[in-house]
Scaffold this active site. Structure first.
Site, PDB file in Angstrom:
ATOM      1  CB  SER A   8     -38.148   5.027  53.046  1.00 51.08           C
ATOM      2  OG  SER A   8     -37.780   6.380  53.006  1.00 51.08           O
ATOM      3  CD  GLU A  10     -43.867   9.795  57.725  1.00 53.61           C
ATOM      4  OE1 GLU A  10     -42.678  10.092  57.540  1.00 53.61           O
ATOM      5  OE2 GLU A  10     -44.704  10.571  58.201  1.00 53.61           O
ATOM      6  CG  ASP A 102     -45.766  19.138  65.853  1.00 52.55           C
ATOM      7  OD1 ASP A 102     -44.770  19.877  65.735  1.00 52.55           O
ATOM      8  OD2 ASP A 102     -46.342  18.594  64.889  1.00 52.55           O
ATOM      9  CG  PHE A 209     -51.158  18.164  56.036  1.00 51.69           C
ATOM     10  CD1 PHE A 209     -51.961  17.943  57.140  1.00 51.69           C
ATOM     11  CD2 PHE A 209     -51.018  17.146  55.101  1.00 51.69           C
ATOM     12  CE1 PHE A 209     -52.622  16.733  57.300  1.00 51.69           C
ATOM     13  CE2 PHE A 209     -51.675  15.939  55.247  1.00 51.69           C
ATOM     14  CZ  PHE A 209     -52.481  15.739  56.346  1.00 51.69           C
ATOM     15  CG  HIS A 259     -39.420   9.347  54.005  1.00 51.67           C
ATOM     16  ND1 HIS A 259     -39.290   8.106  54.586  1.00 51.67           N
ATOM     17  CD2 HIS A 259     -40.385   9.990  54.713  1.00 51.67           C
ATOM     18  CE1 HIS A 259     -40.143   7.988  55.599  1.00 51.67           C
ATOM     19  NE2 HIS A 259     -40.821   9.123  55.694  1.00 51.67           N
TER      20      HIS A 259
HETATM   21  P1  FAD Z   1     -36.126  19.267  67.242  1.00 57.46           P
HETATM   22  O1  FAD Z   1     -35.002  18.844  66.377  1.00 57.46           O
HETATM   23  O2  FAD Z   1     -35.946  19.099  68.723  1.00 57.46           O
HETATM   24  O3  FAD Z   1     -36.403  20.804  66.923  1.00 57.46           O
HETATM   25  C1  FAD Z   1     -37.577  21.472  67.394  1.00 57.46           C
HETATM   26  C2  FAD Z   1     -37.352  22.985  67.443  1.00 57.46           C
HETATM   27  O4  FAD Z   1     -36.470  23.306  68.518  1.00 57.46           O
HETATM   28  C3  FAD Z   1     -36.678  23.569  66.206  1.00 57.46           C
HETATM   29  O5  FAD Z   1     -37.194  24.852  66.020  1.00 57.46           O
HETATM   30  C4  FAD Z   1     -35.196  23.630  66.561  1.00 57.46           C
HETATM   31  O6  FAD Z   1     -34.490  24.640  65.871  1.00 57.46           O
HETATM   32  C5  FAD Z   1     -35.266  23.903  68.066  1.00 57.46           C
HETATM   33  N1  FAD Z   1     -34.183  23.229  68.826  1.00 57.46           N
HETATM   34  C6  FAD Z   1     -33.734  21.957  68.631  1.00 57.46           C
HETATM   35  N2  FAD Z   1     -32.797  21.626  69.537  1.00 57.46           N
HETATM   36  C7  FAD Z   1     -32.659  22.712  70.330  1.00 57.46           C
HETATM   37  C8  FAD Z   1     -31.857  22.973  71.481  1.00 57.46           C
HETATM   38  N3  FAD Z   1     -31.014  22.030  71.966  1.00 57.46           N
HETATM   39  N4  FAD Z   1     -31.964  24.212  72.054  1.00 57.46           N
HETATM   40  C9  FAD Z   1     -32.825  25.136  71.567  1.00 57.46           C
HETATM   41  N5  FAD Z   1     -33.618  24.931  70.479  1.00 57.46           N
HETATM   42  C10 FAD Z   1     -33.544  23.730  69.888  1.00 57.46           C
HETATM   43  N6  FAD Z   1     -44.367  14.387  64.715  1.00 57.46           N
HETATM   44  C11 FAD Z   1     -44.984  13.462  65.495  1.00 57.46           C
HETATM   45  O7  FAD Z   1     -45.618  13.811  66.487  1.00 57.46           O
HETATM   46  N7  FAD Z   1     -44.950  12.117  65.166  1.00 57.46           N
HETATM   47  C12 FAD Z   1     -44.261  11.668  64.092  1.00 57.46           C
HETATM   48  O8  FAD Z   1     -44.243  10.460  63.829  1.00 57.46           O
HETATM   49  C13 FAD Z   1     -43.566  12.621  63.272  1.00 57.46           C
HETATM   50  N8  FAD Z   1     -42.826  12.230  62.202  1.00 57.46           N
HETATM   51  C14 FAD Z   1     -42.102  13.158  61.483  1.00 57.46           C
HETATM   52  C15 FAD Z   1     -41.271  12.717  60.449  1.00 57.46           C
HETATM   53  C16 FAD Z   1     -40.522  13.621  59.704  1.00 57.46           C
HETATM   54  C17 FAD Z   1     -39.619  13.103  58.612  1.00 57.46           C
HETATM   55  C18 FAD Z   1     -40.604  15.017  59.998  1.00 57.46           C
HETATM   56  C19 FAD Z   1     -39.827  16.018  59.184  1.00 57.46           C
HETATM   57  C20 FAD Z   1     -41.425  15.461  61.032  1.00 57.46           C
HETATM   58  C21 FAD Z   1     -42.170  14.542  61.801  1.00 57.46           C
HETATM   59  N9  FAD Z   1     -42.974  14.942  62.876  1.00 57.46           N
HETATM   60  C22 FAD Z   1     -43.650  14.006  63.622  1.00 57.46           C
HETATM   61  C23 FAD Z   1     -43.114  16.365  63.208  1.00 57.46           C
HETATM   62  C24 FAD Z   1     -42.083  16.806  64.258  1.00 57.46           C
HETATM   63  O9  FAD Z   1     -42.303  16.111  65.458  1.00 57.46           O
HETATM   64  C25 FAD Z   1     -42.238  18.312  64.460  1.00 57.46           C
HETATM   65  O10 FAD Z   1     -41.781  18.998  63.333  1.00 57.46           O
HETATM   66  C26 FAD Z   1     -41.671  18.857  65.755  1.00 57.46           C
HETATM   67  O11 FAD Z   1     -42.202  20.172  65.953  1.00 57.46           O
HETATM   68  C27 FAD Z   1     -40.158  18.957  65.784  1.00 57.46           C
HETATM   69  O12 FAD Z   1     -39.557  17.736  65.912  1.00 57.46           O
HETATM   70  P2  FAD Z   1     -37.965  17.602  65.709  1.00 57.46           P
HETATM   71  O13 FAD Z   1     -37.588  16.230  66.024  1.00 57.46           O
HETATM   72  O14 FAD Z   1     -37.556  18.157  64.406  1.00 57.46           O
HETATM   73  O15 FAD Z   1     -37.475  18.590  66.885  1.00 57.46           O
END
Ligand code: FAD
Length: 281
Positions: A8, A10, A102, A209, A259
């Site tokens: 895939s 991105e 973020d 990055f 990916h």
């Molecule tokens: P989460 O899974 O919610 O985790 C965030 C943090 O909180 C982690 O440290 C985790 O350990 C902690 N955590 C999670 N759940 C809990 C809980 N229930 N209680 C306490 N702590 C918890 N960013 C964008 O803005 N736009 C994008 O399109 C984008 N695409 C991405 C695509 C990929 C493949 C990846 C790997 C990252 C992407 N990101 C994007 C970046 C991403 O949004 C950031 O890394 C963000 O800081 C974390 O998102 P997450 O979904 O992993 O968060």
């Protein structure tokens, strides 16, 4: 029967007409590789949300490759997310990359969702099994996590909330990925976890990055890339050889796919892909 790896690519939503034209050319070149899907990133807050929807619609209309929008929940309300899900359903979208996003500097109120697992639960509650949900995984640990075990347990929570697959943050140390996969298996996590691959084409950009997202550039590699200075051709050649070698090792040792973070350019991803020993789909 051996399964072909899932490939895939991105993209990010371009802000200008020229950027859009370039992306169109990029995706046409990459479509020739018959990828499983093209994903389109989502900016936290503001106009790029609209652009994600537009680009996804364009891909669905013009390309034979499925489009998968990224959807981040930070700063959003349930109503906003519901509206976007409705729009994606009407656009014929079947796959979402679901994220927290973020947290913008200075943001005090993160909205109705705090973590990605809450978004996934919401998508499952409101749309059942209509979407295939990909989530993010961090073999080198998410930079905000207290420790690797806590981060892994949080990843497990996303799987238990209904994620079907995961894409990793990029890395240049394949052992970090294998170690992460072993740890997931020990916790009973069995969804496919596809390595995210960032081609190396520009050291300064990569270093910036990487420090933001917590991905390590190994010291030997950073030394080598710095030594090349402005010699972009050497950086490109080194980057393609190294990354293709790592991708091959990942696939040979069981990674379910790759990916590519393309940054809307096709050359490096194509060059890496062409060095791989892949069974045609
Ligand atoms: P989460 O899974 O919610 O985790 C965030 C943090 O909180 C982690 O440290 C985790 O350990 C902690 N955590 C999670 N759940 C809990 C809980 N229930 N209680 C306490 N702590 C918890 N960013 C964008 O803005 N736009 C994008 O399109 C984008 N695409 C991405 C695509 C990929 C493949 C990846 C790997 C990252 C992407 N990101 C994007 C970046 C991403 O949004 C950031 O890394 C963000 O800081 C974390 O998102 P997450 O979904 O992993 O968060």
């Amino acid at each position: 029967m051996t399964r072909s790896p899932s490939i895939s690519f991105e993209f990010f939503p371009p802000k200008t007409d020229k950027g859009r034209e370039n992306l169109k050319a990029t995706r046409e070149q990459l479509a020739a590789l018959n990828p499983e899907y093209f994903s389109v990133t989502f900016g936290a807050g503001g106009s790029t949300r609209e652009h994600t929807l537009e680009i996804v619609r364009e891909i669905q209309a013009e390309s034979r490759v499925d489009a998968a929008p990224h959807l981040s929940c930070i700063g959003s309300t349930r109503e906003n997310i519901q509206q976007l899900l409705n729009e994606y359903q009407s656009a014929g979208i079947h796959r979402l990359v679901s994220l927290r996003g973020d947290i913008p500097e200075g943001m005090q109120d993160t909205g109705e969702f705090h973590y990605a697992n809450e978004l996934i639960s919401f998508i499952r509650e409101t749309t059942g099994d209509q979407f295939h949900i990909e989530v993010a995984a961090y073999p080198e640990m998410h930079p905000e996590a207290d420790n690797a075990t806590a981060d892994l347990n949080n990843f497990k929570r996303k799987v238990e909330s209904g994620a079907n697959g995961a894409i990793t943050q990029y890395f240049y140390n394949a052992d970090a990925y294998f170690y992460f996969i072993d740890a997931c298996q020990k916790l009973g996590i069995n969804i496919p976890i596809v390595p995210g691959i960032m081609p190396i084409t520009n050291y300064k950009q990569l270093a910036s990055f990487s420090s933001a997202c917590g991905a390590e550039i190994p010291r030997w590699m950073s030394n080598k890339l710095q030594e090349y200075g402005d010699d972009l051709e050497s950086i490109r050649t080194f980057g393609i050889d190294f990354t293709a070698g790592m991708c091959q090792r990942l696939l040979d040792q069981g990674a379910p796919g790759l990916h590519f973070y393309t940054l809307n350019k096709s050359e490096a991803s194509l060059a890496i892909y062409q060095q791989l020993n892949l069974t045609p789909v």
